[in-house]
Design a protein around this motif. Structure first.
Motif, PDB file in Angstrom:
ATOM      1  N   LEU A  27     133.723 -95.814   4.310  1.00  0.00           N
ATOM      2  CA  LEU A  27     133.633 -94.465   4.859  1.00  0.00           C
ATOM      3  C   LEU A  27     132.267 -93.865   4.550  1.00  0.00           C
ATOM      4  O   LEU A  27     131.763 -93.990   3.439  1.00  0.00           O
ATOM      5  CB  LEU A  27     134.696 -93.547   4.236  1.00  0.00           C
ATOM      6  CG  LEU A  27     136.162 -93.905   4.402  1.00  0.00           C
ATOM      7  CD1 LEU A  27     137.035 -92.846   3.750  1.00  0.00           C
ATOM      8  CD2 LEU A  27     136.552 -94.024   5.867  1.00  0.00           C
ATOM      9  N   GLY A  30     133.448 -89.510   5.043  1.00  0.00           N
ATOM     10  CA  GLY A  30     134.821 -89.458   5.561  1.00  0.00           C
ATOM     11  C   GLY A  30     135.020 -90.165   6.883  1.00  0.00           C
ATOM     12  O   GLY A  30     136.140 -90.309   7.361  1.00  0.00           O
ATOM     13  N   PHE A 297     143.279 -91.090   3.006  1.00  0.00           N
ATOM     14  CA  PHE A 297     141.862 -90.940   3.326  1.00  0.00           C
ATOM     15  C   PHE A 297     141.604 -90.814   4.834  1.00  0.00           C
ATOM     16  O   PHE A 297     140.468 -90.926   5.285  1.00  0.00           O
ATOM     17  CB  PHE A 297     141.062 -92.119   2.752  1.00  0.00           C
ATOM     18  CG  PHE A 297     140.890 -92.033   1.254  1.00  0.00           C
ATOM     19  CD1 PHE A 297     139.832 -91.331   0.696  1.00  0.00           C
ATOM     20  CD2 PHE A 297     141.815 -92.632   0.397  1.00  0.00           C
ATOM     21  CE1 PHE A 297     139.674 -91.231  -0.678  1.00  0.00           C
ATOM     22  CE2 PHE A 297     141.674 -92.540  -0.992  1.00  0.00           C
ATOM     23  CZ  PHE A 297     140.599 -91.829  -1.518  1.00  0.00           C
TER      24      PHE A 297
END
Length: 525
Positions: A27, A30, A297
């Motif tokens: 990531l 994000g 996540f």
């Protein structure tokens, strides 16, 4: 001073363990940029070294087929034999019969290099033993691609047995630094081994490089010990466990977190990080929540929305990704953008730059290989085309696969070639239609994202006092209104507007319409 402060980028590796596979998601702030799946059944990982037998040389192809234990023989071209093939064959013969016990190569008599433009029949014959390395995993109908020019990769250095060359990564720009590294490596390099200095060695001290080199030498010795009476074909050196090999290739000092949901894997990764970057050991964390790690996540959602034929971006723009036998085609669409303030050329540039970033991400995410043709929106100005080209090159800088980008043609076409060594990531994003009418339909999460982005566009163009009613299939209506906070409550908090939701039995699962208070369908701009 403050305004020049560099912006901290969050780079995280999320590791999910299943009974038969391990998934790695990378990531960046994000956003999912890479996804790797390591299945236990894969016997051929890039970097593995095997002792194998030549099945037969084929004169016409100037190559040989080698039995590596796969259903199809591996292909070994003359150019992949490596110049020091004769020395290696002599070494293998002595080591496998037990006549050689010193594997250091410092007293080993080297043979002459093979002819650069020679013939396969002059240098190898059927049934001969050979050490080969997997260069490309088996992909679709092809067997693995192999090389007998071995290289053993470490953190900062790559060691090449039967060579004496020292070379430095081209990505290290400074000539002084290249010379410094070459000098250091020359002072510690054992005789009979070549060394390639990796990009991450930049700025490192001799002690760190030497430690890496000693690790590689002990791996080489351990491998050579296995050659005595080894069955053919068999693995004599396994690439690091996958967690470590992924880390070795992607990990750098900018990482801010590594989250692992399995204790054994956590220990392995922690050990590896403490060895290569002790100051970063604390970023490795064991994930213990009952919420699945990929869900926590936001990876699950991103997988669903990133792997379909259509990839949506912000402001209504989207990509269409098509695969043919010979190449991949990506079409850039601006969507229904009402952007009256800007002229068409500026809008085209804005959408193209946005798309370039998404394309760079998609290529890494899906690990697309071969020829990729991108149809960007036409731009008349040469400086805009240049800006797009520079931006795309910049966005693809982090891509570890070898690639080449050609500048855009006048019609907005850009050609990219990208090499891959593993099978392409293909993830199914459709699901069975719960109504049973349509076979398979788009995943609900993708549909919800579409509804979300349409609603945002309507609210942007609508006057405050106008009502909005959403007509949709009962399943979707239930999803949007149930639970706390429901999707509808989130809309209310975000947009300060209550959206009335009406279930419609006659609608198909994917159908929805926004209407005003008079029941008139609102067109989406």
């Amino acid at each position: 001073m403050g305004k020049y402060k560099s912006i901290q980028v969050n780079r995280e590796l999320i590791v999910r363990s299943n009974s038969d596979a391990v998934d790695f998601a990378l990531l960046k702030d994000g956003k999912l940029t890479e996804l790797h799946k390591e299945e236990d059944s894969n016997d051929f990982s890039v970097g593995d070294i095997l002792i194998a037998k030549i099945r037969k040389p084929v004169t016409g192809l100037n190559a040989a087929f080698v039995n590596v234990g796969y259903e199809k023989d591996a292909f070994l071209h003359y150019h992949d034999l490596g110049p020091q093939l004769s020395s290696m064959l002599k070494f293998i013969k002595r080591a496998s019969t037990g006549k050689l016990r010193d594997y250091s190569l410092k007293n080993f008599p080297f043979e002459k290099d093979i002819d650069k433009h020679g013939s396969i029949n002059d240098v190898i014959k059927s049934n001969q033993s050979l050490l080969v390395q997997i260069v490309k995993e088996p992909i679709s109908t092809k067997g693995p691609r192999i090389s007998s020019e071995l290289s053993i990769a470490g953190r900062y250095l790559v060691m090449v047995p039967f060579s004496d060359r020292i070379s430095v990564s081209q990505k290290i720009g400074s000539k002084e630094e290249k010379d410094r590294l070459k000098r250091l490596v020359k002072s510690i390099k054992p005789k009979g081994f070549g060394v390639i200095i990796r990009t991450v060695a930049e700025g490192k001290k001799v002690a760190e490089l030497d430690k890496d080199l000693q690790n590689l030498l002990s791996k080489w010795t351990a491998m050579c010990k296995k050659l005595y009476k080894a069955p053919h074909p068999s693995k004599v050196m396994v690439e690091l466990n996958r967690a470590s090999s992924i880390l070795r290739d992607v990990f750098n000092d900018t990482f801010t977190g590594i989250h692992v949901d399995d204790e054994t894997l956590y220990e392995q990764i922690k050990d590896y990080v403490s060895e290569i970057a002790p100051q970063k050991e604390s970023i490795v964390k064991l994930y213990k929540s009952s919420v699945p790690i990929f869900e926590k996540f936001g990876i699950e959602r991103q997988i669903k929305t990133s792997f379909g034929r259509t990839a949506s971006m912000s402001k209504g723009a989207y990509l269409i990704i098509e695969h043919t036998e010979a190449l991949h085609v990506i079409d850039v669409n601006s969507g229904n953008r009402s952007n009256k303030a800007k002229n068409q050329e500026d809008t085209a540039l804005e959408v193209n730059l946005l798309s370039a970033s998404e394309i760079a991400r998609q290529l890494r995410l899906r690990d697309m290989g071969g020829i990729i043709v991108v149809d960007f929106i036409d731009m008349g100005k040469a400086q805009h085309r240049r800006k797009l080209f520079d931006h795309l090159r910049d966005e693809m800088k982090d891509d570890r696969a070898k690639h080449k980008i050609l500048p855009p043609s006048k019609f907005g076409l850009v050609q990219i070639t990208r090499q891959r060594v593993r099978p392409e990531m293909n993830i199914k994003t459709t699901e069975e239609d719960p109504t049973g009418k349509n076979g398979e339909v788009e995943a609900p999460i993708v549909l919800i994202d579409k509804i979300n982005s349409d609603l945002e566009r309507i609210l942007k163009n609508q006057k405050k006092d106008q009502g909005i009613i959403l007509n949709t299939h009962p399943f979707i209506a239930a999803y949007l209104t149930k639970g706390f906070p429901s999707m509808r409550s989130k809309w209310f908090l975000e947009h300060k507007k209550w959206i009335k939701i009406q279930p419609r039995d006659a609608y198909t699962y994917l159908e929805y319409r926004f209407k005003d208070k008079n029941g008139k369908t609102i067109s989406i701009q």
